[in-house]
Design an enzyme around this catalytic site. Structure first.
Site, short mmCIF file in Angstrom:
data_model
loop_
_atom_site.label_atom_id
_atom_site.label_comp_id
_atom_site.label_asym_id
_atom_site.label_seq_id
_atom_site.Cartn_x
_atom_site.Cartn_y
_atom_site.Cartn_z
N HIS A 54 0.85 -1.20 0.00
CA HIS A 54 0.00 0.00 0.00
C HIS A 54 0.88 1.24 0.00
O HIS A 54 2.11 1.14 0.10
CB HIS A 54 -1.01 -0.02 1.14
N HIS A 56 1.32 3.94 1.99
CA HIS A 56 1.81 4.70 3.14
C HIS A 56 3.33 4.84 3.11
O HIS A 56 4.04 3.92 2.68
CB HIS A 56 1.37 4.05 4.46
N ASP A 58 5.72 4.63 5.11
CA ASP A 58 6.61 3.65 5.74
C ASP A 58 6.63 2.31 4.99
O ASP A 58 7.21 1.34 5.46
CB ASP A 58 6.24 3.44 7.22
N HIS A 59 5.99 2.29 3.82
CA HIS A 59 6.02 1.07 2.98
C HIS A 59 6.59 1.34 1.59
O HIS A 59 6.91 0.40 0.86
CB HIS A 59 4.61 0.47 2.89
N HIS A 112 -7.64 -0.88 5.60
CA HIS A 112 -6.58 0.01 6.11
C HIS A 112 -6.40 1.16 5.13
O HIS A 112 -6.41 2.33 5.50
CB HIS A 112 -5.29 -0.79 6.27
N ASP A 131 -0.10 -3.84 6.25
CA ASP A 131 -0.76 -3.35 7.47
C ASP A 131 -2.21 -3.83 7.55
O ASP A 131 -3.04 -3.17 8.19
CB ASP A 131 -0.73 -1.82 7.52
N HIS A 169 4.84 -4.70 10.39
CA HIS A 169 5.39 -4.10 11.62
C HIS A 169 5.63 -5.13 12.71
O HIS A 169 4.93 -6.15 12.78
CB HIS A 169 4.42 -3.05 12.18
FE FE Z 1 2.75 0.79 8.17
ZN ZN Z 2 -0.10 1.61 6.57
#
Ligand code: FE
Ligand code: ZN
Length: 239
Positions: A54, A56, A58-59, A112, A131, A169
């Site tokens: 996805h 975001h 942090d990905h 999400h 996530d 995570h």
């Molecule tokens: Fe994340």
């Molecule tokens: Zn995420």
């Protein structure tokens, strides 16, 4: 095919799927480029593909730098093509993505985010859940409805029990506190908590989990109707 776990940022995991037969690799959700580069450097492994579950930050944070360094192709969900940096290969729900010796089924799991997907490497029995499904938890619902998230988790639940789960995570220990609060008599959960405490103490990732283990221990997968799932999700948001 082997999987290397690469810790990134605070508590993210990126994963390298390495094909030793031809020294090529995919990375799943590179939060940042440097830990991936550090791992690959001097190993003469070619990073061929960047797979994003996805959009975001942090990905996808490492997409651009990795693409520049290795000339990799970025692979992601078609409907998210405007928010996945550097995307080259557009995927659809239920598609089989195949390149070199890599082969994965794409499972669209909205909730999400609206464009979240899982990569199911069905031959190797691995699933990368980003996530959406965590060990002992599930993602917050940012862009979808409770029903979408519940349906998405049900799709993952239906994979073969021995499938290994690689999530985005290291939240397992924290998640366990919520699970045990609401499922205090679950002996499998108690057993899992003992072993994951030891793993954390030893600095070892608690990932991968398995579908079987999550079905036994993860309270969000144990919720068997939308109402109880939604209630748990609300409670967790305020936990
Ligand atoms: Fe994340
Ligand atoms: Zn995420």
């Amino acid at each position: 095919m082997r999987v290397e776990i690469i810790p990134c940022l605070q508590d993210n995991y990126s994963y390298l799927i390495i094909d030793d037969s031809n020294n090529s690799a995919c990375v799943v959700d590179p939060s940042e480029a440097s830990p991936i580069i550090n791992f690959l450097e001097n190993k003469s492994i070619n990073l061929k593909y960047i797979l994003n579950t996805h959009h975001h930050f942090d990905h996808i944070g490492g997409n651009k730098d990795l693409k520049k360094k290795f000339g990799s192709s970025v692979v992601g969900f078609k409907k998210d093509s405007n928010r996945i940096p550097g995307i080259d290969i557009l995927l659809e729900d239920n598609q089989i993505w195949e390149a070199e010796n890599f082969k994965a089924k794409i499972i669209h799991v909205p909730g999400h985010t609206s464009g979240h997907i899982c990569f199911h490497f069905f031959q190797e029995k691995l699933v990368f859940t980003g996530d959406t499904l965590f060990s002992l938890g599930c993602g917050r619902i940012f862009e979808g409805t409770y029903e979408e998230m519940f349906d998405s988790l049900n799709k993952i639940k239906s994979l073969p029990e021995e499938t290994k789960i690689y999530c985005g995570h290291e939240y397992t220990l924290n998640n366990s506190k919520f699970c045990i609060r609401h499922d205090s008599k679950n002996l499998n959960l108690k057993k899992k908590i003992e072993s994951l405490k030891k793993q954390i103490e030893d600095g070892i990732p608690t990932i991968p989990s398995t579908i079987k283990n999550e079905l036994e221990c993860n309270i969000f997968l144990r919720a068997n109707n939308l109402e109880s799932f939604s209630k748990l999700r609300d409670l967790k948001d305020n936990f």
